[in-house]
Design a protein around this motif. Structure first.
Motif, PDB file in Angstrom:
ATOM      1  N   ALA A   1      15.292 -47.054  18.260  1.00 47.06           N
ATOM      2  CA  ALA A   1      14.550 -47.362  20.369  1.00 47.06           C
ATOM      3  C   ALA A   1      13.789 -48.254  20.405  1.00 47.06           C
ATOM      4  CB  ALA A   1      13.808 -46.523  19.650  1.00 47.06           C
ATOM      5  N   ALA A   2      14.144 -48.427  21.324  1.00 44.27           N
ATOM      6  CA  ALA A   2      13.112 -50.254  22.312  1.00 44.27           C
ATOM      7  C   ALA A   2      12.070 -49.959  22.788  1.00 44.27           C
ATOM      8  CB  ALA A   2      14.250 -49.465  23.354  1.00 44.27           C
ATOM      9  N   CYS A   3      11.664 -48.231  23.089  1.00 44.26           N
ATOM     10  CA  CYS A   3      10.271 -48.208  23.257  1.00 44.26           C
ATOM     11  C   CYS A   3       8.886 -49.059  21.437  1.00 44.26           C
ATOM     12  CB  CYS A   3       9.915 -46.723  23.042  1.00 44.26           C
ATOM     13  SG  CYS A   3      10.386 -46.815  24.806  1.00 44.26           S
ATOM     14  N   ASP A   4       9.978 -48.433  20.191  1.00 41.99           N
ATOM     15  CA  ASP A   4       8.802 -48.580  19.093  1.00 41.99           C
ATOM     16  C   ASP A   4       8.950 -49.070  18.208  1.00 41.99           C
ATOM     17  OD1 ASP A   4      10.333 -46.207  18.688  1.00 41.99           O
ATOM     18  OD2 ASP A   4       8.796 -44.938  18.383  1.00 41.99           O
ATOM     19  N   GLY A   5      11.277 -48.881  18.183  1.00 41.39           N
ATOM     20  CA  GLY A   5      11.786 -49.769  17.086  1.00 41.39           C
ATOM     21  C   GLY A   5      11.689 -49.521  15.449  1.00 41.39           C
ATOM     22  N   ARG A   6      11.813 -47.969  15.854  1.00 45.82           N
ATOM     23  CA  ARG A   6      11.944 -46.391  15.355  1.00 45.82           C
ATOM     24  C   ARG A   6      12.914 -46.367  14.828  1.00 45.82           C
ATOM     25  NH1 ARG A   6       5.874 -44.964  14.112  1.00 45.82           N
ATOM     26  NH2 ARG A   6       5.092 -46.464  13.454  1.00 45.82           N
ATOM     27  N   PHE A   7      13.701 -45.021  14.133  1.00 45.04           N
ATOM     28  CA  PHE A   7      14.691 -44.534  14.596  1.00 45.04           C
ATOM     29  C   PHE A   7      13.722 -43.407  15.346  1.00 45.04           C
ATOM     30  CE2 PHE A   7      16.508 -47.927  12.061  1.00 45.04           C
ATOM     31  CZ  PHE A   7      18.159 -47.844  13.070  1.00 45.04           C
ATOM     32  N   HIS A   8      14.791 -41.884  15.469  1.00 41.50           N
ATOM     33  CA  HIS A   8      13.840 -40.113  15.546  1.00 41.50           C
ATOM     34  C   HIS A   8      15.132 -39.650  15.758  1.00 41.50           C
ATOM     35  CE1 HIS A   8      10.270 -42.928  17.758  1.00 41.50           C
ATOM     36  NE2 HIS A   8      11.055 -43.228  18.445  1.00 41.50           N
ATOM     37  N   PRO A   9      15.078 -38.968  13.513  1.00 38.60           N
ATOM     38  CA  PRO A   9      15.412 -37.690  14.070  1.00 38.60           C
ATOM     39  C   PRO A   9      15.417 -36.991  14.497  1.00 38.60           C
ATOM     40  CG  PRO A   9      14.464 -39.101  11.976  1.00 38.60           C
ATOM     41  CD  PRO A   9      14.197 -39.734  12.904  1.00 38.60           C
ATOM     42  N   LEU A  10      16.166 -35.360  14.325  1.00 42.20           N
ATOM     43  CA  LEU A  10      15.968 -34.358  14.331  1.00 42.20           C
ATOM     44  C   LEU A  10      14.532 -33.795  13.347  1.00 42.20           C
ATOM     45  CD1 LEU A  10      19.321 -32.991  14.932  1.00 42.20           C
ATOM     46  CD2 LEU A  10      17.502 -33.446  16.420  1.00 42.20           C
ATOM     47  N   PRO A  11      13.781 -33.046  13.751  1.00 40.77           N
ATOM     48  CA  PRO A  11      13.863 -32.419  14.735  1.00 40.77           C
ATOM     49  C   PRO A  11      13.291 -32.829  16.541  1.00 40.77           C
ATOM     50  CG  PRO A  11      12.300 -31.396  13.804  1.00 40.77           C
ATOM     51  CD  PRO A  11      12.534 -32.785  13.149  1.00 40.77           C
ATOM     52  N   GLN A  12      12.730 -34.124  16.389  1.00 40.05           N
ATOM     53  CA  GLN A  12      12.351 -34.909  17.634  1.00 40.05           C
ATOM     54  C   GLN A  12      13.141 -34.414  18.992  1.00 40.05           C
ATOM     55  OE1 GLN A  12      10.959 -38.946  16.759  1.00 40.05           O
ATOM     56  NE2 GLN A  12      11.238 -38.463  14.577  1.00 40.05           N
ATOM     57  N   ARG A  13      12.516 -34.108  19.601  1.00 36.49           N
ATOM     58  CA  ARG A  13      12.943 -34.219  20.877  1.00 36.49           C
ATOM     59  C   ARG A  13      12.296 -35.454  21.780  1.00 36.49           C
ATOM     60  NH1 ARG A  13      11.872 -29.778  18.848  1.00 36.49           N
ATOM     61  NH2 ARG A  13      12.563 -27.302  18.947  1.00 36.49           N
ATOM     62  N   VAL A  14      13.256 -36.489  21.892  1.00 33.10           N
ATOM     63  CA  VAL A  14      13.999 -37.613  22.687  1.00 33.10           C
ATOM     64  C   VAL A  14      14.427 -38.177  23.679  1.00 33.10           C
ATOM     65  CG1 VAL A  14      11.890 -38.673  20.430  1.00 33.10           C
ATOM     66  CG2 VAL A  14      14.429 -38.994  20.313  1.00 33.10           C
ATOM     67  N   VAL A  15      14.118 -38.825  24.318  1.00 32.75           N
ATOM     68  CA  VAL A  15      15.307 -39.382  25.523  1.00 32.75           C
ATOM     69  C   VAL A  15      15.469 -40.904  25.375  1.00 32.75           C
ATOM     70  CG1 VAL A  15      15.040 -36.914  26.660  1.00 32.75           C
ATOM     71  CG2 VAL A  15      13.817 -39.071  26.970  1.00 32.75           C
ATOM     72  N   ALA A  16      16.704 -40.986  25.869  1.00 33.58           N
ATOM     73  CA  ALA A  16      16.559 -42.884  26.438  1.00 33.58           C
ATOM     74  C   ALA A  16      17.112 -42.000  27.857  1.00 33.58           C
ATOM     75  CB  ALA A  16      18.450 -43.237  26.140  1.00 33.58           C
ATOM     76  N   LEU A  17      16.334 -42.689  28.641  1.00 37.65           N
ATOM     77  CA  LEU A  17      16.729 -43.298  30.360  1.00 37.65           C
ATOM     78  C   LEU A  17      17.213 -45.118  31.172  1.00 37.65           C
ATOM     79  CD1 LEU A  17      12.889 -42.361  31.523  1.00 37.65           C
ATOM     80  CD2 LEU A  17      14.808 -40.734  31.071  1.00 37.65           C
ATOM     81  N   SER A  18      18.169 -44.426  31.527  1.00 37.07           N
ATOM     82  CA  SER A  18      18.714 -44.948  31.995  1.00 37.07           C
ATOM     83  C   SER A  18      18.040 -46.507  32.757  1.00 37.07           C
ATOM     84  CB  SER A  18      19.782 -44.750  33.595  1.00 37.07           C
ATOM     85  OG  SER A  18      20.637 -44.008  33.449  1.00 37.07           O
ATOM     86  N   SER A  19      18.277 -47.806  32.850  1.00 36.74           N
ATOM     87  CA  SER A  19      17.460 -48.644  32.987  1.00 36.74           C
ATOM     88  C   SER A  19      16.907 -48.812  34.187  1.00 36.74           C
ATOM     89  CB  SER A  19      18.178 -50.716  33.304  1.00 36.74           C
ATOM     90  OG  SER A  19      19.219 -50.222  31.603  1.00 36.74           O
TER      91      SER A  19
END
Length: 158
Positions: free
Chosen positions: A61-79
């Motif tokens: 992920a761009a925000c923290d340089g980490r991967f976010h597997p389930l069960p995390q509730r995460v999103v990527a937003l358009s630029s």
């Protein structure tokens, strides 16, 4: 009479090409600027992403340089909505048309600054400008079918 028929056919073909070029090139959604954020509810298209290592989201992920597997509730937003990381780590509320809502953390950018592709998951080629790209648990919370691929939603910052 033969020349008129040929001209009519050519005219119809030209008209079809002019009419369908925006759809073929996806021009209407290839602008790099996202629609304006509306604090009372911004209209978006919910898409599915796997933010785990080896998932269809690509790299970390761009925000923290980490991967976010389930069960995390995460999103990527358009630029445009990602706003160069200004929304990193922030929580958003996502509401589906069925009345259900859920909360997710912004962890990544769905890059709409590099043109468009049919698959927003190929971030190097880009995504649409109005995307909230969400993990599977977000879809589950909203009781949406992931096979639908794209579903209209609204979202707000918390």
């Amino acid at each position: 009479m033969g020349n008129i028929s040929v001209l009519m056919i050519l005219f119809c073909l030209l008209l079809n090409v002019i009419t369908y070029v925006p759809y073929l090139t996806n021009a209407s959604s290839c602008e790099s600027k996202s629609p304006a954020y509306n604090p009372s509810g911004t209209h978006a298209i919910l898409t599915l992403n796997n933010f785990a290592r080896g998932g269809d989201g690509g790299g970390a992920a761009a925000c923290d340089g980490r991967f976010h597997p389930l069960p995390q509730r995460v999103v990527a937003l358009s630029s445009g909505w990602f706003n160069r990381g200004a929304r990193c780590g922030r929580m958003i509320k996502i509401k589906a048309r069925n009345g259900r809502s859920t909360v997710a953390r912004v962890v990544d950018e769905c890059d709409s600054g590099h043109g468009c592709s049919k698959s927003h998951r190929n971030h190097q080629r880009g995504c649409k400008t109005n995307v909230v790209d969400a993990s599977k648990n977000v879809w589950k919370d909203l009781r949406l079918n992931t096979d639908d691929g794209e579903v209209p939603v609204t979202w707000t910052m918390l």
